[in-house]
Design a protein around this motif. Structure first.
Motif, PDB file in Angstrom:
ATOM      1  N   LEU A   6       1.290  -1.146   0.005  1.00 39.38           N
ATOM      2  CA  LEU A   6       0.355  -0.075  -0.043  1.00 39.38           C
ATOM      3  C   LEU A   6       0.571   1.484  -0.127  1.00 39.38           C
ATOM      4  N   LEU A   7       1.031   1.895  -1.089  1.00 39.40           N
ATOM      5  CA  LEU A   7       1.579   3.488  -1.427  1.00 39.40           C
ATOM      6  C   LEU A   7       0.165   4.315  -1.262  1.00 39.40           C
ATOM      7  N   ILE A   8       0.640   5.077   0.137  1.00 40.02           N
ATOM      8  CA  ILE A   8       0.024   6.331   0.794  1.00 40.02           C
ATOM      9  C   ILE A   8       0.910   7.649   0.492  1.00 40.02           C
ATOM     10  N   VAL A   9      -0.020   8.475  -0.237  1.00 41.21           N
ATOM     11  CA  VAL A   9       0.670   9.503  -0.505  1.00 41.21           C
ATOM     12  C   VAL A   9       0.109  10.971   0.070  1.00 41.21           C
ATOM     13  N   ASP A  10       0.702  11.537   0.406  1.00 43.83           N
ATOM     14  CA  ASP A  10       0.443  12.914   1.144  1.00 43.83           C
ATOM     15  C   ASP A  10       0.478  13.760   0.406  1.00 43.83           C
ATOM     16  N   SER A  80      -8.127  16.525   9.154  1.00 44.15           N
ATOM     17  CA  SER A  80      -6.581  16.527   8.826  1.00 44.15           C
ATOM     18  C   SER A  80      -6.441  15.729   8.235  1.00 44.15           C
ATOM     19  N   GLY A  81      -5.337  15.827   6.553  1.00 40.30           N
ATOM     20  CA  GLY A  81      -5.423  15.343   5.576  1.00 40.30           C
ATOM     21  C   GLY A  81      -3.906  13.773   6.506  1.00 40.30           C
ATOM     22  N   ASP A  82      -3.681  14.585   7.937  1.00 38.75           N
ATOM     23  CA  ASP A  82      -2.523  13.464   8.107  1.00 38.75           C
ATOM     24  C   ASP A  82      -2.691  12.730   9.166  1.00 38.75           C
ATOM     25  N   ASP A  83      -4.555  12.953   9.648  1.00 43.07           N
ATOM     26  CA  ASP A  83      -5.294  11.855  10.803  1.00 43.07           C
ATOM     27  C   ASP A  83      -5.885  10.333   9.787  1.00 43.07           C
ATOM     28  N   ALA A  84      -6.170  11.153   8.311  1.00 49.13           N
ATOM     29  CA  ALA A  84      -6.665  10.504   7.340  1.00 49.13           C
ATOM     30  C   ALA A  84      -5.925   8.743   7.172  1.00 49.13           C
ATOM     31  N   ILE A  85      -4.442   9.559   7.478  1.00 41.84           N
ATOM     32  CA  ILE A  85      -3.240   9.067   6.534  1.00 41.84           C
ATOM     33  C   ILE A  85      -2.957   8.130   7.643  1.00 41.84           C
ATOM     34  N   VAL A  86      -2.421   8.387   8.840  1.00 44.42           N
ATOM     35  CA  VAL A  86      -3.058   7.957  10.396  1.00 44.42           C
ATOM     36  C   VAL A  86      -3.792   6.514  10.307  1.00 44.42           C
ATOM     37  N   ALA A  87      -4.666   7.122  10.119  1.00 48.38           N
ATOM     38  CA  ALA A  87      -5.747   5.726   9.934  1.00 48.38           C
ATOM     39  C   ALA A  87      -6.044   5.197   8.977  1.00 48.38           C
ATOM     40  N   LEU A  88      -5.392   5.154   7.976  1.00 46.81           N
ATOM     41  CA  LEU A  88      -4.958   3.890   6.618  1.00 46.81           C
ATOM     42  C   LEU A  88      -4.275   2.950   7.142  1.00 46.81           C
ATOM     43  N   VAL A  89      -3.176   4.053   7.614  1.00 42.41           N
ATOM     44  CA  VAL A  89      -1.478   2.564   7.775  1.00 42.41           C
ATOM     45  C   VAL A  89      -2.608   2.687   8.797  1.00 42.41           C
ATOM     46  N   ARG A  90      -3.027   2.166  10.183  1.00 41.72           N
ATOM     47  CA  ARG A  90      -3.902   1.953  11.728  1.00 41.72           C
ATOM     48  C   ARG A  90      -4.624   0.563  10.125  1.00 41.72           C
ATOM     49  N   ARG A  95      -1.008  -5.629   5.964  1.00 38.64           N
ATOM     50  CA  ARG A  95       0.390  -5.579   4.553  1.00 38.64           C
ATOM     51  C   ARG A  95       1.435  -4.441   4.762  1.00 38.64           C
ATOM     52  N   ARG A  96       2.397  -4.389   3.839  1.00 36.58           N
ATOM     53  CA  ARG A  96       3.361  -3.184   3.806  1.00 36.58           C
ATOM     54  C   ARG A  96       3.150  -2.096   3.520  1.00 36.58           C
ATOM     55  N   ARG A  97       3.112  -1.280   4.210  1.00 38.96           N
ATOM     56  CA  ARG A  97       2.450   0.146   4.194  1.00 38.96           C
ATOM     57  C   ARG A  97       3.960   0.860   3.546  1.00 38.96           C
ATOM     58  N   ALA A 115       4.768   1.358   9.174  1.00 41.90           N
ATOM     59  CA  ALA A 115       5.185   1.631   8.029  1.00 41.90           C
ATOM     60  C   ALA A 115       6.475   2.530   7.646  1.00 41.90           C
ATOM     61  N   GLU A 116       7.243   2.476   5.849  1.00 33.48           N
ATOM     62  CA  GLU A 116       7.907   3.150   5.939  1.00 33.48           C
ATOM     63  C   GLU A 116       7.723   4.538   5.461  1.00 33.48           C
ATOM     64  N   LEU A 117       8.899   4.658   5.527  1.00 30.80           N
ATOM     65  CA  LEU A 117       9.080   6.466   4.765  1.00 30.80           C
ATOM     66  C   LEU A 117       9.427   6.381   3.813  1.00 30.80           C
ATOM     67  N   HIS A 118       9.426   7.241   2.850  1.00 34.59           N
ATOM     68  CA  HIS A 118       9.483   7.775   1.504  1.00 34.59           C
ATOM     69  C   HIS A 118       8.835   9.315   1.810  1.00 34.59           C
ATOM     70  N   GLY A 119      10.622   9.947   1.194  1.00 35.92           N
ATOM     71  CA  GLY A 119      10.127  11.801   1.194  1.00 35.92           C
ATOM     72  C   GLY A 119       9.890  12.414  -0.508  1.00 35.92           C
ATOM     73  N   PRO A 120       9.559  13.120  -0.991  1.00 36.16           N
ATOM     74  CA  PRO A 120       8.620  13.700  -2.437  1.00 36.16           C
ATOM     75  C   PRO A 120      10.176  13.176  -3.808  1.00 36.16           C
ATOM     76  N   ARG A 121      11.094  13.777  -2.712  1.00 34.98           N
ATOM     77  CA  ARG A 121      11.514  13.687  -4.192  1.00 34.98           C
ATOM     78  C   ARG A 121      12.065  12.359  -4.432  1.00 34.98           C
ATOM     79  N   TRP A 122      11.973  10.972  -3.839  1.00 39.15           N
ATOM     80  CA  TRP A 122      12.320   9.771  -3.962  1.00 39.15           C
ATOM     81  C   TRP A 122      10.464   9.343  -5.047  1.00 39.15           C
ATOM     82  N   LEU A 123       9.730   9.705  -4.557  1.00 42.56           N
ATOM     83  CA  LEU A 123       8.396   9.940  -5.505  1.00 42.56           C
ATOM     84  C   LEU A 123       9.349  10.561  -7.119  1.00 42.56           C
ATOM     85  N   ARG A 124       9.220  11.158  -6.634  1.00 42.81           N
ATOM     86  CA  ARG A 124       9.098  12.604  -8.011  1.00 42.81           C
ATOM     87  C   ARG A 124      10.305  11.223  -9.080  1.00 42.81           C
TER      88      ARG A 124
END
Length: 131
Positions: A6-10, A80-90, A95-97, A115-124
């Motif tokens: 699951l790839l979740i993008v802020d 809050s977008g942050d709260d929505a992301i936390v809920a998706l991860v939870r 799964r791998r998130r 969850a694993e973390l990556h920054g916007p540059r990684w995605l770009r």
């Protein structure tokens, strides 16, 4: 059970990471990001993330009305977008998130949930055209 990573993008954070005039059309910038993410569902992000991948773009504020497309599910954050992301991860604890954001507080919150973390540059580096 879904075994795809699951790839979740802020969305707000990734769009805001480049000073390209996104503030003049927040919904348009989110739609461009969504469209750049769509190929990742089938292509993945080799070598770190082999396909297939479930791609979720969390949108908020003026971008909340941006619909999903094939390959990208959009989640309009009711608050809050942050709260929505936390809920998706939870909610996907079995799964791998991977979460894409540079927001330090959000990174801490989702890392605590595994969850694993990556920054916007990684995605770009993996999307074309660049969001």
């Amino acid at each position: 059970m879904d075994s795809r990573p699951l790839l979740i993008v802020d969305g707000a954070n990734v769009v805001g990471s480049r000073p390209d005039g996104w503030w003049r059309d927040r919904a348009g910038a989110a739609a461009r990001l969504r469209d750049a993410l769509a190929p990742l569902a089938d292509r993945g992000l080799p070598p770190e993330l082999p396909p297939p991948v479930e791609v979720v773009l969390v949108v908020e504020g003026a971008a909340r009305e941006v619909p999903g497309v094939a390959g990208v599910h959009t989640v309009p954050a009711p608050g809050s977008g942050d709260d929505a992301i936390v809920a998706l991860v939870r909610d996907a604890a079995d799964r791998r998130r991977l979460v894409v954001t540079s927001d330090r507080e959000l990174r801490d919150r989702v890392a605590a949930l595994g969850a694993e973390l990556h920054g916007p540059r990684w995605l770009r580096e993996h999307t074309h055209p660049t969001p």
